[in-house]
Scaffold this motif. Structure first.
Motif, mmCIF file in Angstrom:
data_model
loop_
_atom_site.group_PDB
_atom_site.id
_atom_site.type_symbol
_atom_site.label_atom_id
_atom_site.label_comp_id
_atom_site.label_asym_id
_atom_site.label_seq_id
_atom_site.Cartn_x
_atom_site.Cartn_y
_atom_site.Cartn_z
ATOM 1 N N THR A 34 -64.829 -52.170 55.890
ATOM 2 C CA THR A 34 -64.760 -50.901 56.617
ATOM 3 C C THR A 34 -66.067 -50.587 57.337
ATOM 4 N N GLY A 35 -67.078 -51.435 57.140
ATOM 5 C CA GLY A 35 -68.357 -51.253 57.811
ATOM 6 C C GLY A 35 -69.398 -50.532 56.995
ATOM 7 N N GLY A 36 -69.041 -50.017 55.811
ATOM 8 C CA GLY A 36 -69.996 -49.330 54.948
ATOM 9 C C GLY A 36 -70.837 -50.302 54.145
ATOM 10 N N LEU A 37 -71.693 -49.743 53.285
ATOM 11 C CA LEU A 37 -72.597 -50.544 52.459
ATOM 12 C C LEU A 37 -72.524 -50.122 51.003
ATOM 13 N N THR A 38 -72.815 -51.073 50.120
ATOM 14 C CA THR A 38 -73.117 -50.759 48.730
ATOM 15 C C THR A 38 -74.570 -51.146 48.485
ATOM 16 N N LEU A 39 -75.419 -50.152 48.237
ATOM 17 C CA LEU A 39 -76.835 -50.395 47.993
ATOM 18 C C LEU A 39 -77.085 -50.597 46.502
ATOM 19 N N SER A 92 -79.394 -47.269 40.119
ATOM 20 C CA SER A 92 -77.941 -47.172 40.167
ATOM 21 C C SER A 92 -77.481 -47.503 41.581
ATOM 22 N N SER A 93 -76.314 -48.112 41.714
ATOM 23 C CA SER A 93 -75.820 -48.472 43.044
ATOM 24 C C SER A 93 -75.336 -47.221 43.778
ATOM 25 N N LEU A 94 -75.279 -47.324 45.094
ATOM 26 C CA LEU A 94 -74.863 -46.206 45.928
ATOM 27 C C LEU A 94 -73.941 -46.710 47.020
ATOM 28 N N GLU A 95 -72.789 -46.059 47.165
ATOM 29 C CA GLU A 95 -71.865 -46.369 48.252
ATOM 30 C C GLU A 95 -72.240 -45.532 49.473
ATOM 31 N N VAL A 96 -72.359 -46.182 50.616
ATOM 32 C CA VAL A 96 -72.715 -45.509 51.862
ATOM 33 C C VAL A 96 -71.589 -45.722 52.863
ATOM 34 N N ALA A 97 -71.029 -44.633 53.361
ATOM 35 C CA ALA A 97 -69.932 -44.727 54.322
ATOM 36 C C ALA A 97 -70.469 -45.022 55.715
ATOM 37 N N LEU A 98 -69.653 -45.664 56.535
ATOM 38 C CA LEU A 98 -70.005 -45.914 57.928
ATOM 39 C C LEU A 98 -70.063 -44.584 58.669
ATOM 40 N N PRO A 99 -71.204 -44.236 59.279
ATOM 41 C CA PRO A 99 -71.289 -42.947 59.983
ATOM 42 C C PRO A 99 -70.535 -42.979 61.312
#
Length: 267
Positions: free
Chosen positions: A64-69, A75-82
């Motif tokens: 979907t174009g987002g990231l998992t940092l 702790s991991s962080l889900e980042v949505a595609l802006p």
């Protein structure tokens, strides 16, 4: 000759993803260097040159174009595609200035804690990509957040030659290629102008000049005290004040790349 390895770097200067296959588009491998860390105040790009700990920062790209940092001890962080045109931030990559979407405060706080300095996470949609230097490319050839070109190729024999000269095995990921070719002679890629991998063609544009980033161990994030392999490269790969290792490519088609595909020199 064949394609021996494929690597993607979703976050500029973050950890590599090793791939068995990847879609290829106008900006290179799908998801490659579409995200970047920048200084919060200036918008200037940040890399391992200043923050060697970025070698331990994983940013996995999703379809979907987002990231998992993720990073050790975090702790991991889900980042949505802006949104492509929302919350734009002025940023700079070398001599290029551009407006790109900011990924929001949660990602900025997570990454600022990791980096130990105030920073923001930004993403480049294809509509906001940079023009490749027209001394080496056509008008309309574009690149995301990679230093200058959409793709970097290195021959395995070239790394083997360097490892022999340094006196110890070197990791390919010190040099952050997208494509690794096996079956060619050492530095054969220096003389290529056009190649085909599977059914896809590529233009070989110019050698890749190297910097202190190559002295950072991709596993530990520590710099080599002996400044290797850059010190050895300078003894036989220096030209006009620059040290070259690997070749930058421009894609001349879209499709899928797979490890194991044959590589053919067209010119």
């Amino acid at each position: 000759m064949h394609l021996a390895a494929l690597y993607r770097y979703p976050l500029k200067s973050g950890r590599a993803e090793s791939l068995a296959s990847a879609d290829l588009g106008a900006l290179g491998l799908a998801g490659d260097r579409r995200w970047m860390l920048v200084e919060a105040a200036s918008g200037r790009f940040l890399t391992q040159r200043l923050l060697p700990q970025m070698s331990q920062l994983s940013a996995l790209w999703s379809a979907t174009g987002g990231l998992t940092l993720s990073a050790p001890g975090c702790s991991s962080l889900e980042v949505a595609l802006p949104q492509a045109d929302g919350n734009l931030r002025e940023v700079s990559v070398w001599r290029d200035n551009l407006s790109v979407p900011d990924a929001g405060d949660a990602a900025a706080e997570w990454l600022s804690a990791f980096a130990g300095r105030a920073c923001r996470l930004v993403q480049v949609p294809e509509s906001r990509a940079r023009q490749v230097d027209t001394r080496y490319a056509r008008p309309g050839d574009q690149v995301a957040f990679a230093d200058g070109f959409p793709l970097l190729l290195i021959g395995q024999a070239s790394l083997d030659d360097l490892s022999t000269r340094v006196g110890r095995p070197l990791e390919m990921l010190r040099f952050r290629p997208n494509l690794v070719v096996q079956g060619s002679a050492a530095f054969a890629e220096d003389g290529w102008k056009r190649i085909r991998i599977g059914a896809l063609e590529f233009e070989v544009t110019k050698g890749c000049s190297r910097c202190v980033l190559t002295t950072i161990d991709p596993q530990t994030g520590e710099r080599s005290v002996d400044r290797e392999p850059l010190a050895t490269l300078k003894t036989y790969r220096e030209r006009d004040g620059e040290v070259y290792f690997g070749q930058n490519l421009l894609p001349r088609g879209i499709g899928e790349l797979q490890v194991g595909m044959p590589v053919e020199v067209l010119e």
